[in-house]
Design a protein around this motif. Structure first.
Motif, PDB file in Angstrom:
ATOM      1  N   LEU B 303       4.404 -24.658  23.354  1.00 37.63           N
ATOM      2  CA  LEU B 303       3.479 -23.761  24.147  1.00 37.63           C
ATOM      3  C   LEU B 303       2.204 -23.297  23.533  1.00 37.63           C
ATOM      4  O   LEU B 303       1.374 -22.653  24.328  1.00 37.63           O
ATOM      5  CB  LEU B 303       4.318 -22.111  24.249  1.00 37.63           C
ATOM      6  CG  LEU B 303       5.546 -22.381  25.320  1.00 37.63           C
ATOM      7  CD1 LEU B 303       6.795 -21.244  24.860  1.00 37.63           C
ATOM      8  CD2 LEU B 303       5.266 -22.290  26.635  1.00 37.63           C
ATOM      9  N   GLN B 304       2.016 -23.284  22.342  1.00 34.03           N
ATOM     10  CA  GLN B 304       0.755 -22.969  21.521  1.00 34.03           C
ATOM     11  C   GLN B 304       0.741 -21.387  21.999  1.00 34.03           C
ATOM     12  O   GLN B 304      -0.346 -21.025  22.449  1.00 34.03           O
ATOM     13  CB  GLN B 304      -0.592 -23.699  21.951  1.00 34.03           C
ATOM     14  CG  GLN B 304      -0.544 -25.300  21.418  1.00 34.03           C
ATOM     15  CD  GLN B 304      -0.455 -25.196  19.936  1.00 34.03           C
ATOM     16  OE1 GLN B 304      -1.255 -24.752  19.203  1.00 34.03           O
ATOM     17  NE2 GLN B 304       0.509 -26.096  19.384  1.00 34.03           N
ATOM     18  N   CYS B 305       1.749 -20.709  21.644  1.00 29.90           N
ATOM     19  CA  CYS B 305       1.863 -19.227  21.995  1.00 29.90           C
ATOM     20  C   CYS B 305       2.178 -18.460  20.655  1.00 29.90           C
ATOM     21  O   CYS B 305       2.331 -19.120  19.759  1.00 29.90           O
ATOM     22  CB  CYS B 305       2.956 -18.907  22.762  1.00 29.90           C
ATOM     23  SG  CYS B 305       4.487 -18.777  22.273  1.00 29.90           S
ATOM     24  N   ALA B 306       1.606 -17.071  20.905  1.00 29.58           N
ATOM     25  CA  ALA B 306       1.693 -16.270  19.763  1.00 29.58           C
ATOM     26  C   ALA B 306       3.321 -16.058  19.439  1.00 29.58           C
ATOM     27  O   ALA B 306       3.655 -15.446  20.678  1.00 29.58           O
ATOM     28  CB  ALA B 306       0.887 -14.838  19.929  1.00 29.58           C
ATOM     29  N   LEU B 425      -3.354 -25.666  26.694  1.00 31.08           N
ATOM     30  CA  LEU B 425      -2.660 -25.114  25.686  1.00 31.08           C
ATOM     31  C   LEU B 425      -3.011 -25.483  24.260  1.00 31.08           C
ATOM     32  O   LEU B 425      -3.298 -24.532  23.372  1.00 31.08           O
ATOM     33  CB  LEU B 425      -1.126 -25.573  25.779  1.00 31.08           C
ATOM     34  CG  LEU B 425      -0.476 -25.388  26.957  1.00 31.08           C
ATOM     35  CD1 LEU B 425       1.138 -25.888  26.912  1.00 31.08           C
ATOM     36  CD2 LEU B 425      -0.437 -23.671  27.341  1.00 31.08           C
ATOM     37  N   ALA B 426      -3.832 -26.623  24.024  1.00 32.51           N
ATOM     38  CA  ALA B 426      -4.414 -26.881  22.698  1.00 32.51           C
ATOM     39  C   ALA B 426      -5.459 -25.853  22.447  1.00 32.51           C
ATOM     40  O   ALA B 426      -5.849 -25.479  21.456  1.00 32.51           O
ATOM     41  CB  ALA B 426      -4.708 -28.356  22.437  1.00 32.51           C
ATOM     42  N   GLU B 427      -6.326 -25.671  23.606  1.00 32.44           N
ATOM     43  CA  GLU B 427      -7.499 -24.775  23.414  1.00 32.44           C
ATOM     44  C   GLU B 427      -6.977 -23.328  23.016  1.00 32.44           C
ATOM     45  O   GLU B 427      -7.513 -22.626  22.234  1.00 32.44           O
ATOM     46  CB  GLU B 427      -8.227 -24.417  24.767  1.00 32.44           C
ATOM     47  CG  GLU B 427      -9.269 -25.789  25.082  1.00 32.44           C
ATOM     48  CD  GLU B 427     -10.131 -26.032  24.044  1.00 32.44           C
ATOM     49  OE1 GLU B 427     -10.649 -25.090  23.433  1.00 32.44           O
ATOM     50  OE2 GLU B 427     -10.237 -26.981  23.268  1.00 32.44           O
ATOM     51  N   ARG B 428      -5.846 -22.958  23.749  1.00 28.80           N
ATOM     52  CA  ARG B 428      -5.253 -21.595  23.622  1.00 28.80           C
ATOM     53  C   ARG B 428      -4.809 -21.590  21.791  1.00 28.80           C
ATOM     54  O   ARG B 428      -5.084 -20.642  21.089  1.00 28.80           O
ATOM     55  CB  ARG B 428      -3.993 -21.353  24.271  1.00 28.80           C
ATOM     56  CG  ARG B 428      -3.423 -19.957  24.148  1.00 28.80           C
ATOM     57  CD  ARG B 428      -2.557 -19.716  25.214  1.00 28.80           C
ATOM     58  NE  ARG B 428      -1.297 -20.117  25.289  1.00 28.80           N
ATOM     59  CZ  ARG B 428      -0.734 -20.477  26.413  1.00 28.80           C
ATOM     60  NH1 ARG B 428      -0.971 -20.126  27.666  1.00 28.80           N
ATOM     61  NH2 ARG B 428       0.498 -21.181  25.907  1.00 28.80           N
ATOM     62  N   GLY B 429      -4.256 -22.597  21.479  1.00 29.33           N
ATOM     63  CA  GLY B 429      -3.725 -22.696  20.148  1.00 29.33           C
ATOM     64  C   GLY B 429      -4.895 -22.609  19.068  1.00 29.33           C
ATOM     65  O   GLY B 429      -4.872 -21.854  18.281  1.00 29.33           O
ATOM     66  N   LYS B 430      -6.110 -23.152  19.578  1.00 22.61           N
ATOM     67  CA  LYS B 430      -7.430 -23.147  18.537  1.00 22.61           C
ATOM     68  C   LYS B 430      -7.697 -21.542  18.370  1.00 22.61           C
ATOM     69  O   LYS B 430      -7.859 -21.025  17.357  1.00 22.61           O
ATOM     70  CB  LYS B 430      -8.507 -23.988  19.084  1.00 22.61           C
ATOM     71  CG  LYS B 430      -8.215 -25.517  18.758  1.00 22.61           C
ATOM     72  CD  LYS B 430      -9.494 -26.266  19.397  1.00 22.61           C
ATOM     73  CE  LYS B 430      -9.011 -27.546  19.316  1.00 22.61           C
ATOM     74  NZ  LYS B 430     -10.159 -28.511  20.029  1.00 22.61           N
ATOM     75  N   LYS B 431      -7.583 -20.903  19.637  1.00 27.09           N
ATOM     76  CA  LYS B 431      -8.126 -19.409  19.511  1.00 27.09           C
ATOM     77  C   LYS B 431      -7.198 -18.746  18.768  1.00 27.09           C
ATOM     78  O   LYS B 431      -7.544 -17.745  17.926  1.00 27.09           O
ATOM     79  CB  LYS B 431      -8.321 -19.111  20.849  1.00 27.09           C
ATOM     80  CG  LYS B 431      -9.288 -19.296  21.724  1.00 27.09           C
ATOM     81  CD  LYS B 431      -9.283 -18.889  23.257  1.00 27.09           C
ATOM     82  CE  LYS B 431     -10.486 -19.505  24.022  1.00 27.09           C
ATOM     83  NZ  LYS B 431     -10.441 -19.190  25.457  1.00 27.09           N
ATOM     84  N   LEU B 432      -5.800 -18.804  18.961  1.00 27.80           N
ATOM     85  CA  LEU B 432      -4.779 -18.338  18.142  1.00 27.80           C
ATOM     86  C   LEU B 432      -4.916 -18.721  16.909  1.00 27.80           C
ATOM     87  O   LEU B 432      -4.646 -17.608  15.800  1.00 27.80           O
ATOM     88  CB  LEU B 432      -3.362 -18.450  18.786  1.00 27.80           C
ATOM     89  CG  LEU B 432      -3.106 -17.942  20.167  1.00 27.80           C
ATOM     90  CD1 LEU B 432      -1.705 -18.473  20.666  1.00 27.80           C
ATOM     91  CD2 LEU B 432      -3.251 -16.615  19.983  1.00 27.80           C
TER      92      LEU B 432
END
Lengths: 119, 645
Positions: B303-306, B425-432
């Motif tokens: 998910l590339q989630c927190a 999702l990969a972009e979100r993962g980078k931000k996280l």
């Protein structure tokens, strides 16, 4: 933890705008240290002003980037866990002394210069 | 039921004692009444004291035989072994002398007796042991007086949903009790003392009943949601002969597979997570087994989630870029979907609360955020103790074991993620990952403040310890220092790197539970370290004797802030609210005048001790010396005088 510092700063500045607390920049750091320890500031923020936590994080205070009147405003009506300190407990003169003491505490340094913290 | 405590026997013993007492009294009286010239003692004749007197002194009534060739305790020992109990944590007590003797002489000290000097230590050691080994163990104590000592530690285990087999010895039949202590130490229903915080209990009436109830208890304890269970063991059953061993059967222990959540509901959660812009997964007592962590990593990376790990178990690697436990409020505030998996107190995490006059609260999460929960906590709630926390409304609540539900949930999530979604999702993962790195940088920066100060900062203490152990196969156990620094800055990536908190917050957990965990780590050759609060330590200091006696390697790092510091802060808050006495709050909250010499205390128990250490420059060398002792298989304690927080 930078967001905590930011929110604390904002809250204190807003409060200061309405407090009318007199500004003092001539506090006595020796007296300030004694008061800092006596009235319990160190319990949450540490003797070195390194910060800590109770139910919520207690921000670091060493090299505090707030003017004395903003610190006073924050003390009078603290947020979260921060006990309110009325003037009969900690006077404006005491606040100025505490503020002066906080300026004497070494703030953060580059962790890369400390082998145990270097990554 | 056969009985050694027959009425005939009781009368016989009473008669004998009464006669002896009267004889003594008569002799004294005679001596005082008449002065008799002192004579040299006569040489005893062969007839003295005479066959009648000898018989009266030594013979027992026929109805009360003196020896036996089997005991119920032997069978009970077989049952405990069969149920997989490896350790019996205990402080000796006459109400279970039958079982105690049987474990030693029939069982060959299997389960192995771990000798404790307080019943709270025994229960807490079983608690800590499970949280490393994943296998419940047993503790036993007196009914009434022992169980009341143990109750606090059993309550911690209940809140922590940790299984253990708690047992007491009890003399159920009143006509079998000797006068005095056996009445004070017996109860009609000992389980009533702890029934509010145990999952099941029984008081077996015969040996077959004991076998079935004990195996059932061990099974119930390990069936999620797990919790302590309790068996009251009648002393007559333990001590007396077995009438017919061939008739007794020990049932096989079979553990049910934990139930996963309903599949349709899990697919719905998978959709919620996959379609969300900023999903957050909250976990607390998720990991039942070492398999849980890689399963959660797989879900998070898909998910590339927190992930917010509240820390009831070692659920997620501390340095993983998706670990946002240290910035939970910010992550919750941004979330459009929040899924709690075995999240014990979701309400407490996603709402802000004020410890002020009206104790107000407000949601941190967005009003539009969708909430779901997966877990079995609500399948085991009792009415009296309020450890279940405040009710949190959610959009979808799924009953089922979190760890058992993870593989299917992750499978469904992966099915729903197409290639187009993967890049988002990969972009979100980078931000996280960037937010995680900022969080770590801020922690490192804060850790430098007061680096050389005395008393020693908790950041310095933790960094000094980590530097010495990071290349070992280490295990940090216990709860002190709030674990803030280790969970932010230590590379925790193995299931045994950390074993969660106490559960109930009952002071006195840390020292014995850490020792139980260290016992579990011992067979794996792991290096166990525990930060030990001074206030907590003084509840069960005798734990150190058990550590020395059984040679359990463990380093206690005494976080000696000379206070019950949380209470110190609370009292300061109260003085602030009442606008008075801000300078009085150390009264009743601090442990000074005199300062306790913990190193000397450790040495008095046979444990290597150093300190008090106030100079941070002395800490590293002292730790090195103490760890050499621990690596050599023995316990050690370093007393570090620390700044409060």
């Amino acid at each position: 933890m930078s967001h905590i510092k930011t929110s604390m700063l904002a809250a204190a500045l807003i409060a200061a705008a309405f407090s009318g607390a007199p500004a003092r920049a001539d506090g006595d750091p020796v007296k300030g240290k004694a008061t800092f320890l006596a009235v319990g500031c160190f319990e949450c923020h540490g003797r070195s002003g390194q910060g800590g936590r109770m139910n919520y994080p207690a921000p670091p205070l060493a090299q505090l980037q707030l003017p004395p009147e903003s610190l006073a405003a924050f003390l009078r009506e603290g947020r979260n866990d921060m006990p309110p300190y009325v003037a009969s407990q900690v006077s404006d003169a005491d606040v100025a002394d505490i503020h002066a003491f906080l300026q004497t505490l070494p703030g953060p340094t580059d962790p890369k210069k400390i082998p145990l913290l270097a990554r | 039921m056969a009985s050694k405590r027959s009425d005939t026997a009781a009368v016989g013993r009473r008669g004998f004692l009464k006669g002896a007492a009267l004889s003594g009294a008569a002799a004294i009286t005679a001596g005082e009444a008449k002065a008799v010239p002192v004579e040299a003692p006569k040489k005893a004749s062969a007839a003295y004291p005479g066959p009648l007197q000898l018989a009266a002194d030594t013979e027992r009534p026929n109805a009360d035989p003196a020896t036996q060739t089997s005991s119920g305790g032997d069978f009970m020992t077989d049952v405990l072994q069969s149920a997989g109990i490896d350790y019996l944590f205990m402080m000796c007590a006459s109400s279970f002398r039958g079982l105690h003797e049987a474990v030693l002489n029939h069982g060959g000290n299997k389960p192995e007796i771990i000798v404790c000097v307080h019943e709270e230590i025994a229960a807490a050691m079983a608690h800590g042991y499970y949280k490393i080994d994943g296998k419940p163990q047993a503790m036993i104590c007196h009914a009434t007086v022992g169980l009341q000592h143990a109750a606090m530690a059993i309550y911690n285990a209940w809140c922590d949903r940790v299984p253990m087999l708690a047992m007491v010895g009890n003399i159920l039949e009143e006509d079998k009790r000797l006068p005095g202590a056996e009445w004070n130490h017996s109860a009609v229903d000992p389980g009533a003392l702890i029934r509010d915080f145990t999952k099941w209990d029984d008081q077996p009436a015969n040996l077959q009943h004991f076998a079935e109830s004990t195996v059932r208890a061990v099974r119930i304890a390990q069936t999620p949601p797990m919790a302590p269970v309790f068996i009251s063991v009648d002393a007559e059953l333990q001590e007396n002969p077995i009438e017919d061993r061939e008739k007794l059967k020990i049932p096989k222990l079979s553990l049910p597979l934990p139930a996963m959540g309903e599949m349709g509901a899990l697919r719905e959660v998978a959709k919620m997570l996959t379609n969300a812009e900023n999903p957050v997964v909250v976990v607390d007592r998720l990991a039942r087994t070492p398999a849980a962590m890689p399963l959660l990593v797989e879900l998070a990376e898909a998910l590339q989630c927190a992930i917010i790990d509240v820390g009831g178990r070692m659920n997620f690697p501390s340095q993983h870029p998706l670990n946002h436990s240290g910035r939970a409020r910010a992550a919750i505030a941004q979330a459009d979907v929040i899924v709690g998996i075995e999240a014990t107190d979701l309400w407490g995490l996603i709402n802000a609360h004020s410890d002020r006059i009206v104790r107000s609260n407000r949601p941190i999460y967005k009003p539009t955020a969708k909430l779901a929960t997966i877990g079995n906590r609500e399948m085991l709630i009792k009415a009296n103790d309020q450890d279940f926390g405040r009710y949190q409304p959610v959009d979808l609540a799924i009953s089922g074991d979190g760890e058992a539900s993870l593989p299917y949930l992750t499978e469904q999530v992966k099915k729903l993620i197409d290639d187009g979604r993967k890049s988002a999702l990969a972009e979100r993962g980078k931000k996280l990952a960037a937010a995680h790195a900022s969080m770590i940088d801020a922690a490192l920066s804060n850790a430098t403040i007061g680096w050389d100060a005395s008393p020693i900062t908790s950041a310095r203490m933790c960094a000094e310890v980590y530097a010495q152990i990071k290349d070992d196969d280490w295990s940090l156990v216990g709860t002190s220092v709030g674990l803030a620094w280790p969970r932010l800055l230590w590379d925790m990536k193995k299931p045994h790197n950390w074993n969660g908190g106490s559960g109930g917050g009952g002071v006195g957990y840390n020292a014995p539970a850490s020792l139980g965990a260290a016992l579990a780590n011992k067979k794996h050759g792991r290096l166990t370290v525990s930060f030990q609060g001074d206030g907590d330590f003084m509840m069960c200091p005798g734990t150190l004797w058990t550590a020395a006696h059984h040679k359990i390697p463990l380093l206690y790092v005494m976080n000696n802030n000379r206070a019950w510091h949380q209470e110190f802060m609370y009292l300061q808050a109260m003085a602030g609210r009442h606008q008075r006495g801000a300078r009085n709050t150390r009264i009743g909250t601090t442990i000074t005048d005199p300062n306790i010499d913990y190193a000397n205390l450790a040495r008095s128990f046979g444990v290597y001790g150093e300190g008090p250490i106030s100079d941070p420059k002395e800490l590293g060398p002292a730790l090195k010396r103490a760890l050499a002792v621990v690596r050599n298989g023995e316990p050690a304690l370093i007393d570090v005088v620390t700044d409060p927080r």
